[in-house]
Design a protein around this motif. Sequence first.
Motif, PDB file in Angstrom:
ATOM      1  N   GLU A  42       8.654 -14.289 -25.345  1.00 16.29           N
ATOM      2  CA  GLU A  42       9.592 -13.299 -24.814  1.00 16.29           C
ATOM      3  C   GLU A  42      10.993 -13.884 -24.667  1.00 16.29           C
ATOM      4  O   GLU A  42      11.983 -13.246 -25.025  1.00 16.29           O
ATOM      5  CB  GLU A  42       9.092 -12.758 -23.481  1.00 16.29           C
ATOM      6  N   ARG A  45      12.491 -14.548 -28.167  1.00 21.35           N
ATOM      7  CA  ARG A  45      12.837 -13.288 -28.840  1.00 21.35           C
ATOM      8  C   ARG A  45      14.137 -12.725 -28.279  1.00 21.35           C
ATOM      9  O   ARG A  45      14.986 -12.242 -29.025  1.00 21.35           O
ATOM     10  CB  ARG A  45      11.689 -12.281 -28.704  1.00 21.35           C
ATOM     11  N   THR A  64       5.288 -17.689 -32.128  1.00 22.13           N
ATOM     12  CA  THR A  64       4.625 -16.472 -32.596  1.00 22.13           C
ATOM     13  C   THR A  64       3.348 -16.819 -33.328  1.00 22.13           C
ATOM     14  O   THR A  64       2.295 -16.216 -33.094  1.00 22.13           O
ATOM     15  CB  THR A  64       5.563 -15.664 -33.507  1.00 22.13           C
ATOM     16  N   ASP A  77       4.075  -8.299 -31.468  1.00 25.53           N
ATOM     17  CA  ASP A  77       3.842  -7.256 -30.461  1.00 25.53           C
ATOM     18  C   ASP A  77       2.359  -7.101 -30.140  1.00 25.53           C
ATOM     19  O   ASP A  77       1.978  -6.952 -28.974  1.00 25.53           O
ATOM     20  CB  ASP A  77       4.433  -5.921 -30.918  1.00 25.53           C
TER      21      ASP A  77
END
Length: 99
Positions: A42, A45, A64, A77
Amino acid sequence: MDADGCDRWDDALDGPNGLALEAVMNLMAHPSLLRELVERCETLRRHAVSGGSPEVARRLEDATYTLCVVTGTRQLDAALFVARRQLADAMTRRLPFHR
């Protein structure tokens, strides 16, 4: 690596050894690892969206990939959703039931 940020590692699992992806999906990362990866993804990003450097992009790609592997997903996501659900489930199992 796919455009969505995760390797298609599950293709390698459906091989001659008979190890199916479903068997791997029953594994769950420790909640502290999940929490740290969610926070890292988070944060990175947010930095990447606000004009982050190539180093931020590389770190986000690495985080990721790791989160996708430990959650058995292919997109960030989806990995975040699964990780949050697993964290919530872990908290539910830890908290004693009060009346």
